[in-house]
Design an enzyme around this catalytic site. Structure first.
Site, PDB file in Angstrom:
ATOM      1  N   ILE A  25       0.954  -1.116   0.283  1.00  0.00           N
ATOM      2  CA  ILE A  25       0.248   0.066  -0.309  1.00  0.00           C
ATOM      3  C   ILE A  25       0.689   0.893  -0.229  1.00  0.00           C
ATOM      4  O   ILE A  25       0.341   2.760  -0.423  1.00  0.00           O
ATOM      5  CB  ILE A  25      -1.146  -0.304   1.231  1.00  0.00           C
ATOM      6  CG1 ILE A  25      -2.068  -1.410   1.596  1.00  0.00           C
ATOM      7  CG2 ILE A  25      -2.006   1.705   1.290  1.00  0.00           C
ATOM      8  CD1 ILE A  25      -3.179  -1.240   2.043  1.00  0.00           C
ATOM      9  N   ARG A  45      12.685  -0.013   5.024  1.00  0.00           N
ATOM     10  CA  ARG A  45      13.970   0.085   5.591  1.00  0.00           C
ATOM     11  C   ARG A  45      14.832  -1.555   4.728  1.00  0.00           C
ATOM     12  O   ARG A  45      15.841  -1.169   4.413  1.00  0.00           O
ATOM     13  CB  ARG A  45      13.794  -2.034   6.688  1.00  0.00           C
ATOM     14  CG  ARG A  45      13.026  -1.131   8.052  1.00  0.00           C
ATOM     15  CD  ARG A  45      12.845  -2.057   9.186  1.00  0.00           C
ATOM     16  NE  ARG A  45      11.676  -2.924   8.758  1.00  0.00           N
ATOM     17  CZ  ARG A  45      11.783  -3.972   9.387  1.00  0.00           C
ATOM     18  NH1 ARG A  45      12.066  -3.721  10.629  1.00  0.00           N
ATOM     19  NH2 ARG A  45      10.576  -4.806   9.556  1.00  0.00           N
ATOM     20  N   ASP A  70      14.033   2.264  10.565  1.00  0.00           N
ATOM     21  CA  ASP A  70      13.772   1.760  10.928  1.00  0.00           C
ATOM     22  C   ASP A  70      12.313   2.431  12.096  1.00  0.00           C
ATOM     23  O   ASP A  70      12.649   3.324  12.580  1.00  0.00           O
ATOM     24  CB  ASP A  70      14.196   0.190  12.066  1.00  0.00           C
ATOM     25  CG  ASP A  70      13.128  -0.333  12.366  1.00  0.00           C
ATOM     26  OD1 ASP A  70      12.025   0.347  13.319  1.00  0.00           O
ATOM     27  OD2 ASP A  70      14.075  -1.109  13.275  1.00  0.00           O
ATOM     28  N   VAL A  71      10.757   2.522  11.904  1.00  0.00           N
ATOM     29  CA  VAL A  71      10.093   3.350  12.719  1.00  0.00           C
ATOM     30  C   VAL A  71      10.639   3.525  13.335  1.00  0.00           C
ATOM     31  O   VAL A  71       9.454   4.043  14.562  1.00  0.00           O
ATOM     32  CB  VAL A  71       8.660   3.716  11.779  1.00  0.00           C
ATOM     33  CG1 VAL A  71       8.417   3.893  10.347  1.00  0.00           C
ATOM     34  CG2 VAL A  71       8.337   1.961  11.821  1.00  0.00           C
ATOM     35  N   ASN A  97       2.020   4.443   6.968  1.00  0.00           N
ATOM     36  CA  ASN A  97       1.840   3.203   6.548  1.00  0.00           C
ATOM     37  C   ASN A  97       2.867   1.370   6.955  1.00  0.00           C
ATOM     38  O   ASN A  97       1.979   0.884   6.706  1.00  0.00           O
ATOM     39  CB  ASN A  97       1.654   3.253   5.169  1.00  0.00           C
ATOM     40  CG  ASN A  97       1.787   1.972   4.781  1.00  0.00           C
ATOM     41  OD1 ASN A  97       0.868   1.206   3.830  1.00  0.00           O
ATOM     42  ND2 ASN A  97       2.905   1.054   4.015  1.00  0.00           N
ATOM     43  N   TYR A 164      -2.062  -6.682  16.571  1.00  0.00           N
ATOM     44  CA  TYR A 164      -2.351  -6.274  15.515  1.00  0.00           C
ATOM     45  C   TYR A 164      -3.072  -5.531  15.622  1.00  0.00           C
ATOM     46  O   TYR A 164      -3.728  -4.108  15.560  1.00  0.00           O
ATOM     47  CB  TYR A 164      -2.823  -7.474  14.051  1.00  0.00           C
ATOM     48  CG  TYR A 164      -2.139  -6.174  12.381  1.00  0.00           C
ATOM     49  CD1 TYR A 164      -1.668  -5.297  11.824  1.00  0.00           C
ATOM     50  CD2 TYR A 164      -4.517  -6.133  12.213  1.00  0.00           C
ATOM     51  CE1 TYR A 164      -2.330  -4.363  10.882  1.00  0.00           C
ATOM     52  CE2 TYR A 164      -4.122  -5.921  10.983  1.00  0.00           C
ATOM     53  CZ  TYR A 164      -3.470  -4.742  10.676  1.00  0.00           C
ATOM     54  OH  TYR A 164      -3.884  -3.927   9.498  1.00  0.00           O
ATOM     55  N   LYS A 168      -3.974  -1.279  16.645  1.00  0.00           N
ATOM     56  CA  LYS A 168      -4.637  -0.166  15.530  1.00  0.00           C
ATOM     57  C   LYS A 168      -5.799  -0.208  16.490  1.00  0.00           C
ATOM     58  O   LYS A 168      -5.592   1.187  16.112  1.00  0.00           O
ATOM     59  CB  LYS A 168      -4.923  -1.174  14.297  1.00  0.00           C
ATOM     60  CG  LYS A 168      -4.118  -1.450  13.105  1.00  0.00           C
ATOM     61  CD  LYS A 168      -3.746  -0.677  12.670  1.00  0.00           C
ATOM     62  CE  LYS A 168      -3.028  -1.036  11.517  1.00  0.00           C
ATOM     63  NZ  LYS A 168      -1.777  -0.018  10.638  1.00  0.00           N
ATOM     64  N   THR A 199      -1.753  -7.190  -0.639  1.00  0.00           N
ATOM     65  CA  THR A 199       0.035  -7.410  -0.599  1.00  0.00           C
ATOM     66  C   THR A 199       0.433  -8.158  -0.412  1.00  0.00           C
ATOM     67  O   THR A 199      -0.084  -9.733   0.751  1.00  0.00           O
ATOM     68  CB  THR A 199      -0.257  -5.996   0.264  1.00  0.00           C
ATOM     69  OG1 THR A 199      -0.590  -6.266   2.512  1.00  0.00           O
ATOM     70  CG2 THR A 199      -1.266  -4.730  -0.040  1.00  0.00           C
TER      71      THR A 199
END
Length: 277
Positions: A25, A45, A70-71, A97, A164, A168, A199
């Site tokens: 995405i 990355r 790396d976020v 994202n 996850y 979120k 994806t």
């Protein structure tokens, strides 16, 4: 005689910063925004994937800046943001994202703790790091928009995806805390779910095994373009699902959404005497 429809606001001269832009995405968004005239900063990355995304964006004449980070690292994200600022200028649109989903799809009490936290920290810490790197400048200019790529699993949870789903949902909670204050400062924050887009990540999820009815990502890309143009500002702070929502219908009812405090994550009061009312 009816008025002529307004021409869409041009995005030329504006800058978008997208995390996780090397594939999936994130790549689709980067190319879509570049096609609309935005310069794009790409964070991820994998340098090879980022460079490939940048090449496709450049075919649209878009300025690009690539930063490997790396976020989850405050230092790396801030350095990446500074590099994008130096190359392209202030960021008008931040798209958080970058994300991971639980591997193994096991119940919470059976999950690998290290992997559980890797998912949670990528999705939450990564978003917080990017916001804190970009948001102060947006507030200073009283102008900016932020999109957190969210999911229906934030509100419908799945035992197989506890990290996850929890991460979120945490983003929805963060938006409920920040949304109004940011809007008052000229910054609009959105949580938008694209649905089950095909994806690499979703192909590895058990919930998607054998799936054939994948969600078309085009409405999601179009929605983010509308966010960048400011068309969806009345819906800031609300959870949107482009795989199912009619955004024009929601816009028409934006005042009712606000009055009802709908599409936000809140605790429901237990009667009028409950202290949380």
């Amino acid at each position: 005689m009816s008025a002529a429809p307004r021409s869409p606001r041009s995005l030329r001269g504006q800058v978008a910063l997208i995390t996780g832009a090397g594939r999936g995405i994130g790549r689709l968004l980067a190319v879509g925004l570049a096609a609309e005239g935005m310069a794009v900063g790409l964070i991820g990355r994998d340098r090879r994937r980022l460079d490939d995304t940048a090449r496709v964006c450049a075919r649209h004449g878009a300025g690009t800046a690539v930063s490997v980070a790396d976020v989850r690292s405050v230092k790396e994200v801030r350095e990446a943001a500074q590099a994008v600022f130096a190359a392209l200028g202030p960021v008008d649109l931040l798209v958080n994202n970058a994300g991971l989903a639980d591997r193994g799809e096991t119940p919470f009490w059976e999950t690998d703790p290290e992997h559980w936290w890797e998912v949670f920290e990528t999705n939450v810490r990564g978003t917080v790091n990017a916001c804190q790197a970009i948001m102060p400048e947006m507030i200073r200019r009283r102008s900016g928009r932020i999109v957190n790529v969210n999911s229906a699993l934030a509100v419908k949870g799945d035992l197989r995806y506890s990290a996850y789903s929890g991460s979120k949902a945490s983003l929805l909670a963060l938006t409920s805390v920040l949304g109004t204050s940011l809007t008052e400062r000229g910054v609009h924050l959105f949580d938008i779910s694209p649905g089950m887009v095909r994806t690499d990540m979703t192909l590895g999820m058990a919930v998607c095994a054998g799936r054939e009815d994948w969600t078309d990502p085009a409405p999601f890309v179009a929605a983010v373009v509308r966010v960048a143009r400011g068309e969806l500002d009345p819906l800031a702070g609300r959870f949107l699902h482009t795989g199912r929502d009619d955004l024009d219908q929601l816009l028409a009812g934006a005042e009712r959404l606000r009055a009802a405090d709908a599409r936000t994550l809140r605790m429901r009061a237990h009667g009028q005497s409950d202290w949380i009312v």
